[in-house]
Write an enzyme that holds these catalytic residues in place. Sequence first.
Site, PDB file in Angstrom:
ATOM      1  N   TYR A 439       0.821  -1.219   0.000  1.00 56.79           N
ATOM      2  CA  TYR A 439       0.000   0.000   0.000  1.00 56.79           C
ATOM      3  C   TYR A 439       0.856   1.270   0.000  1.00 56.79           C
ATOM      4  O   TYR A 439       2.037   1.223   0.252  1.00 56.79           O
ATOM      5  CB  TYR A 439      -1.089  -0.025   1.069  1.00 56.79           C
ATOM      6  N   GLU A 440       0.221   2.364  -0.330  1.00 55.44           N
ATOM      7  CA  GLU A 440       0.923   3.645  -0.567  1.00 55.44           C
ATOM      8  C   GLU A 440       1.999   3.509  -1.637  1.00 55.44           C
ATOM      9  O   GLU A 440       3.042   4.167  -1.582  1.00 55.44           O
ATOM     10  CB  GLU A 440       1.537   4.191   0.735  1.00 55.44           C
ATOM     11  N   GLY A 441       1.733   2.681  -2.625  1.00 54.17           N
ATOM     12  CA  GLY A 441       2.703   2.473  -3.710  1.00 54.17           C
ATOM     13  C   GLY A 441       3.531   1.239  -3.454  1.00 54.17           C
ATOM     14  O   GLY A 441       4.316   1.193  -2.514  1.00 54.17           O
TER      15      GLY A 441
END
Lengths: 595, 595
Positions: A439-441
């Site tokens: 998550y978050e890239g």
Amino acid sequence: MAYTAPLKDMLFNIRHLARIEQIAQLPGFEDAGLETAQAVLEESARFNQDVVAPLNEAGDRNPSSWKDGVVTTTPGFKQAFEQFAAGGWQGLQHPADFGGQGLPKTIGAACGEMLNSANLSFALCPLLTDGAIEALLTAGSDALKATYLEKLVSGAWTGTMNLTEPQAGSDLALVRTRAEPLPDGRYKLFGTKIFITYGEHDMADNIVHLVLARVQGAPEGVKGISLFVAPKFLVNADGSLGARNDVRCVSIEHKLGIKASPTAVLQFGDAGEGAIGELVGEENRGLEYMFIMMNAARYAVGVQGIAVAESAYQKAAAFAKDRVQSRPVDGSVAASAAIIHHPDVRRILMTMRALTEGCRAMASVAAAAYDAAHHHPDAQVRKDNQAFYEFMVPLVKGYSTEMSLEVTSLGVQVHGGMGFIEETGAAQFYRDARILPIYEGTTAIQANDLVGRKTARDGGKGAKAIAAQVEATEAELAASGSADAQAVARRLAAARAAFVQVVDFIAGASRSDPNAVYAGSVPYLLLAGNLVAGWQLARGLLAAEQNRAEDPAFMQAKIATARFYAEHILTRAPGQRDAIVDGAASVTALPLEAF
Amino acid sequence: MAYTAPLKDMLFNIRHLARIEQIAQLPGFEDAGLETAQAVLEESARFNQDVVAPLNEAGDRNPSSWKDGVVTTTPGFKQAFEQFAAGGWQGLQHPADFGGQGLPKTIGAACGEMLNSANLSFALCPLLTDGAIEALLTAGSDALKATYLEKLVSGAWTGTMNLTEPQAGSDLALVRTRAEPLPDGRYKLFGTKIFITYGEHDMADNIVHLVLARVQGAPEGVKGISLFVAPKFLVNADGSLGARNDVRCVSIEHKLGIKASPTAVLQFGDAGEGAIGELVGEENRGLEYMFIMMNAARYAVGVQGIAVAESAYQKAAAFAKDRVQSRPVDGSVAASAAIIHHPDVRRILMTMRALTEGCRAMASVAAAAYDAAHHHPDAQVRKDNQAFYEFMVPLVKGYSTEMSLEVTSLGVQVHGGMGFIEETGAAQFYRDARILPIYEGTTAIQANDLVGRKTARDGGKGAKAIAAQVEATEAELAASGSADAQAVARRLAAARAAFVQVVDFIAGASRSDPNAVYAGSVPYLLLAGNLVAGWQLARGLLAAEQNRAEDPAFMQAKIATARFYAEHILTRAPGQRDAIVDGAASVTALPLEAF
């Protein structure tokens, strides 16, 4: 098992690597010296050890639940969040203008690690709120700031980031949520957002959704995306809560880990009327603003990796000291002994410890650069620090979270069969950590950023500036003359040389052969993270040698851990270089139809 | 997603690496040529794809449950196991004298992989039964054989291995379960056994427990352990089932993975009367017999690692071909494309594929050595093959299971956020695999075996004999002349040199500095496994070049995968050598009280 915050290591980093006394010279941070850091960290340790950590296993066993659009969090979470807000923890790094404490990131990051070690699921709610605050601070109008910031900074309300849609994950160009302008300047939002962390919950009075959507008629792709605020409850002019907005939580996910944190599917405009939203900044600049939130969140997710690794290490070390099994191979104990006497258990614990401390040191130095980039009076110093910080973000996010998979897996292994039994708790860290490189890239997205924007764009100049700093540390190690420093210098030099060769490869081929360069993007990120973490531990070794008398046992442990890191983790770097530089073609040699 | 057995790759290994036509020359295996192998594998594929695989996700969602001592398995398991037994799959490798098919391990191992790919939890029941059969075949009296073997081989009854007790995991010296002799030559067993896989279930009429216990007055430690058979239901002279024995399942564990397989706590003598057991072989030789079961089981658990890696790879590859997200960096597709177009996704899939195929090739060759060791007419050939097989067992077990952690973790990563959602199924492989490097001897236990019995004992002679075989393959690669063969030869030579240096280090220091040697035991195992897997893929490359015309696309894929393995996995070996040989001291430098 109880969590004990690693205050000594944190303060060592803050003092010797991040150099808090230099940060305390910066305008606005005059009160943020070592004493303040120590006092804040001690208070944070108490709160997280006593209030937040005891809820971690309960959250896993009794996750958030959904019924008819209402999400009920694990018993105790709401009360703990009230205490979190009352203690002022949400506002730690935010401006005093909006009720925050305005402390440096150097201090805030350490507190963030403790919160996450205590309870990754719980910590996600403040983490996302921080992102919403950053976005509003940067791009929000005065009216939006007045409406939302104090409430968010105080922890009265919480924030979310609404990016992902079923067809748009890493690829935000595919966002389809639409915004219809209203005559009063506001918008009506329609669409489905998924994977919204704390998108619905019962811990605060209002939830402030930051939402990516397209205004009707906007350009295709990422250039047509705007950012909106759409609260769960509309806010009246006097700041009181008004009508329920047309955004509903239609389900939450059944996940591998971080089960206590509700991951919502949100339907905007479910009732047909549309969710009322206000534009943040200008139309079609949403992605730019969202990156502000993302960059804050990416650093914070990196810290989550360090945090869960620390928890896994503490549990494994405690088990290894307690569990009696088999005689040591060196005959030092005549009967079965605690398994920490076995060299392989020691190797595992040292690996866990060295990776965790290395990433913590890296994150601490990155935080100091952030502080200087935002507060230093000299523009060039700000610029240099910003460049350094921006290079560090993908490493803190990518390397720390990938290493957390290794550390939490090793933590299970130390426990043997007991590690596979859920009641032991080691498995929870293994499950919880698995989301961090996603998550978050994802790590690949971080690596794209590192390769493209941070390395190839300036022809490798910034990367080589860091390599030059590493080389300077090698010289200091050589000058120190101790056997430990010599050994570390040797491995650091080899890893740094490998890094420079990869940088040259990337700078040379990023246009002519992008497939070859991006085939090695994640290994490059891991190599770079490995190098920087090892470098910071090496700087720590020098500081420990110089300050040995203060606390000989602790300083000796810093030295031993730095050497272990150099000899067992930095030694991975030359092989990574070989794979990246010589092995690029074999990554894409197999035709698609052969898979 | 449906599982599709990788029959082509399996048959390629069986033919070109394991050389089935040589095995078919051995007495007893006259009918076991390539045609038989193909027919059996195809039938196994059908059964496992159609009957066993569809129960995999159901087993995870609806695990075995315990109530009042009775364990109910996942709906469908009992029926599938009846079909498994009816198909003769339990007896595949067992002697025709007891109703088996007497096929070579070379064929049996491939069938075992398919069963485990289809359903790791289900496959554990036959896996343990195989171990019980081996122990009875080797050490059981004719009477015990007559009572139990046919029933076990036919799958009418199942078997278990009862080693672990709460205080005795890896350290069997601490076993406390006691056996009291009865006047009729039988024994009464009293004690608690934990982690007993399929220790209680509803899939067969009887469960045959093989139990380690101490006869009263036996010596302390491992020299006082005996092996007993204690069935769930006593067996009458006519073979019919008699009274319920005094062994009860008091609970089953709540586990991270393989949830459908019940992991029992068994209480022997719970009702006070003692569980009736019969001695297997002689008193106090229990550990020796148990090692027979363990060695069979260790190889089989290694195959489980390959199996779950294959499943994870198939799911990830299918997802990567289907999921559309972002434009390729090389501009080959103008719009968002399936993520398999992205170089990093390709790198991940190639890593998964290469590790899986490498370990499969290694296991296939080890199985062939086992067959020759048991069936070759020439004693020296038997001895050489036995030595090779014994060297391979810790590699097949240790390396294949450790690599399965990497592969199943990468499988989650390919899926992005969807990988963290349980319904996707990728997370199940990640959870299931985590037990594999733990049970049947942790990787550290395998590494102790590799270092002590397999490397140091003969001064590294056996290990270097394998290195010499690798060197011969390097020469063949050099002679072949293709660019692929050259590239592989280069990496193979570097890894082999690293291996030899570590072998010298181990042979030289195992007595003088055991801590230093055992500090590197697991990295040595990983280096050795890496080398052997890469070597077998290199042999495969040569075979593929020679047989290219038969199936050009398949053979080209074998070549590309071998090269990828060499350039991306074998390149890890020199760094491992550095850590083992130069970094031993830093493993144990930190004093115990510093942890």
